[in-house]
Design a protein around this motif. Structure first.
Motif, PDB file in Angstrom:
ATOM      1  N   ILE A  30       0.841  -1.190   0.000  1.00  0.00           N
ATOM      2  CA  ILE A  30       0.000   0.000   0.000  1.00  0.00           C
ATOM      3  C   ILE A  30       0.880   1.245   0.000  1.00  0.00           C
ATOM      4  O   ILE A  30       1.590   1.511   0.965  1.00  0.00           O
ATOM      5  N   PRO A  31       0.867   2.028  -1.072  1.00  0.00           N
ATOM      6  CA  PRO A  31       1.596   3.298  -1.033  1.00  0.00           C
ATOM      7  C   PRO A  31       0.922   4.259  -0.071  1.00  0.00           C
ATOM      8  O   PRO A  31      -0.259   4.106   0.265  1.00  0.00           O
ATOM      9  N   GLN A  74      -2.491  15.054  -3.069  1.00  0.00           N
ATOM     10  CA  GLN A  74      -1.542  16.013  -3.637  1.00  0.00           C
ATOM     11  C   GLN A  74      -2.315  17.207  -4.189  1.00  0.00           C
ATOM     12  O   GLN A  74      -2.776  17.196  -5.332  1.00  0.00           O
ATOM     13  N   VAL A  75      -2.436  18.262  -3.392  1.00  0.00           N
ATOM     14  CA  VAL A  75      -3.230  19.411  -3.834  1.00  0.00           C
ATOM     15  C   VAL A  75      -2.547  20.169  -4.969  1.00  0.00           C
ATOM     16  O   VAL A  75      -3.195  20.963  -5.670  1.00  0.00           O
ATOM     17  N   ALA A  76      -1.266  19.936  -5.179  1.00  0.00           N
ATOM     18  CA  ALA A  76      -0.552  20.635  -6.258  1.00  0.00           C
ATOM     19  C   ALA A  76      -1.040  20.212  -7.632  1.00  0.00           C
ATOM     20  O   ALA A  76      -0.790  20.907  -8.626  1.00  0.00           O
ATOM     21  N   ASN A  77      -1.739  19.088  -7.711  1.00  0.00           N
ATOM     22  CA  ASN A  77      -2.164  18.553  -9.011  1.00  0.00           C
ATOM     23  C   ASN A  77      -3.587  18.951  -9.384  1.00  0.00           C
ATOM     24  O   ASN A  77      -4.201  18.325 -10.249  1.00  0.00           O
ATOM     25  N   ARG A 129      -4.593   7.848  -9.451  1.00  0.00           N
ATOM     26  CA  ARG A 129      -4.641   6.376  -9.400  1.00  0.00           C
ATOM     27  C   ARG A 129      -3.851   5.800  -8.217  1.00  0.00           C
ATOM     28  O   ARG A 129      -3.354   4.672  -8.270  1.00  0.00           O
ATOM     29  N   VAL A 130      -3.748   6.570  -7.150  1.00  0.00           N
ATOM     30  CA  VAL A 130      -3.113   6.076  -5.924  1.00  0.00           C
ATOM     31  C   VAL A 130      -4.184   5.400  -5.072  1.00  0.00           C
ATOM     32  O   VAL A 130      -5.237   5.981  -4.811  1.00  0.00           O
ATOM     33  N   PRO A 188     -13.444   5.199   4.930  1.00  0.00           N
ATOM     34  CA  PRO A 188     -12.429   6.058   5.543  1.00  0.00           C
ATOM     35  C   PRO A 188     -11.723   7.028   4.607  1.00  0.00           C
ATOM     36  O   PRO A 188     -11.450   8.166   5.010  1.00  0.00           O
ATOM     37  N   GLU A 189     -11.388   6.617   3.378  1.00  0.00           N
ATOM     38  CA  GLU A 189     -10.652   7.550   2.511  1.00  0.00           C
ATOM     39  C   GLU A 189     -11.532   8.685   1.991  1.00  0.00           C
ATOM     40  O   GLU A 189     -11.029   9.681   1.463  1.00  0.00           O
TER      41      GLU A 189
END
Length: 297
Positions: free
Chosen positions: A6-7, A12-15, A30-31, A83-84
C-alpha cells in the motif's frame, strides 16, 4: 493486504485541475485509497466533496479550499462513509458545515468505528494516516435530497439508495454538467464490492446495477468517479455494463451444481480476459459472493 503493498495515500493538492468555471478537482492520480476530491464554488459559498484519509490529508484540503474560498462560507459533504472519503472530516470542524444524507449518517455511526479499526489493522502508512482520527458526526443530515445554494450555483445532493453502501450519495453540478459518483463508479478497475460477511453485507450488486441505469440516463457532461480518471458519460455505462456482466456470468453458474469456489474461478477468468488492463482483480471474488447471496435470496 499488507503495508508493503500500500503506497502512502497522500492527497496532492498541487495537481488540482479546473474542470469547469469555479469547479476544481484534486485528482487521485490512481493512488490506492486516495479519492478524487471536489471543490465547487459559488458567489457566497464553497462546497468540498470528500476529505481524503486522515486529518493530515484533510487539513491540506481544508487549507486549499479556504484559500480558494477567500472568506466565503465553507461546506463539506462526502459520497459515503468509507475512511478515505470521510475520515478526515474532523479537520473541518468549526470551519465548515458537514452535511450528508441520513443513510450515510447512520453508516458513519453504526459502521464507522469498525471500519476505522479495520483500516488501522492494515498497518504501515494507513495506520499512520488514521492516528488520532475520530469517526465524524455530520452537522446537517437530510432525508430525501438537498439543494445547496452556493450563490449563483445550486448543487444537488442526491442519495441513490443501497448500492456500494447503504448511504451512497451523488453530487450534481447542473450548470457545469458534472456528476460526482463516489465509489458507485470508478475507471480502470473492477467495481469495489465491500462484501465482508458476516460483518458487512450491505453492498447490493442488484441494486447497484439499477442505480447505474438511472445515473446513466442523466448523461452528465463529465463524471468524477470515486477513484480513477475523470471522463464522459460512458464511465457510467461502462460500470453498468460490467455489473451486468458480473451478474449474468455469476447467476448462470449459480443455477448449475457448481460450488462457489468454482464459480469464482470461472467468472474471474472470463472477466479478466474481457478487461485485462483493469486493476483490483481481488474484488471480483467479493462481487461473485454478493451476487450469489442475492440470487439465493
Amino acid at each position: 493486504m499488507t503495508d508493503e503493498h500500500i503506497p502512502d495515500p497522500a492527497v496532492q493538492v498541487a495537481n488540482v485541475q479546473e474542470i469547469a468555471s469555479d469547479l476544481l478537482v484534486i485528482p487521485n492520480r490512481r493512488v490506492q485509497l486516495v479519492p478524487n476530491i471536489g471543490i465547487i464554488a459559488g458567489t457566497q459559498a464553497v462546497l468540498v466533496v470528500e476529505t481524503g484519509i486522515g486529518t493530515s490529508n484533510a487539513e491540506q484540503v481544508l487549507a486549499f479550499a479556504s484559500e480558494a474560498a477567500k472568506g466565503r462560507r465553507l461546506y463539506l459533504t462526502t459520497t459515503h462513509f468509507h475512511p478515505e472519503h470521510a475520515f478526515g472530516a474532523q479537520a473541518f470542524a468549526g470551519q465548515a458545515t458537514y452535511l450528508v444524507n441520513r443513510a450515510q449518517a447512520d453508516d458513519l455511526k453504526s459502521k464507522g468505528p469498525g471500519y476505522l479499526e479495520m483500516f488501522r489493522g492494515f498497518g504501515g502508512p494507513i495506520a499512520a494516516r488514521l492516528d488520532g482520527v475520530r469517526v465524524p458526526t455530520p452537522d446537517v443530515v437530510y432525508d430525501d435530497e438537498y439543494d445547496l445554494d452556493l450563490g449563483g450555483r445550486t448543487v444537488r445532493l442526491r442519495p441513490t439508495g443501497r448500492g456500494h453502501t447503504k448511504g451512497d450519495q451523488v453530487i450534481e453540478v447542473p450548470d457545469a454538467g458534472v456528476l460526482f459518483t463516489g465509489d458507485l463508479a470508478e475507471t480502470g478497475q473492477f467495481a469495489i464490492f465491500p462484501w465482508f460477511p458476516p460483518y458487512d453485507t450491505d453492498v447490493s450488486g442488484v441494486r447497484w446495477l439499477a442505480v447505474m441505469d438511472r445515473l446513466a440516463a442523466t448523461r452528465p457532461r463529465l463524471v468524477v468517479p470515486g477513484h480513477g480518471d475523470l471522463d464522459g458519460p460512458h464511465v457510467l455505462t461502462d460500470v453498468r455494463d460490467y455489473l451486468r456482466e458480473l451478474r449474468d456470468e455469476t447467476w448462470r453458474r449459480r443455477d448449475s451444481a457448481m460450488s462457489q469456489d468454482e464459480i469464482v474461478a470461472e467468472v474471474r477468468a472470463v472477466l479478466i480476459e474481457r478487461h485485462p488492463e483493469w486493476v483490483g482483480r481481488e474484488w471480483i471474488e467479493r462481487g461473485v459472493g454478493c451476487l450469489c447471496a442475492e440470487h439465493a435470496a
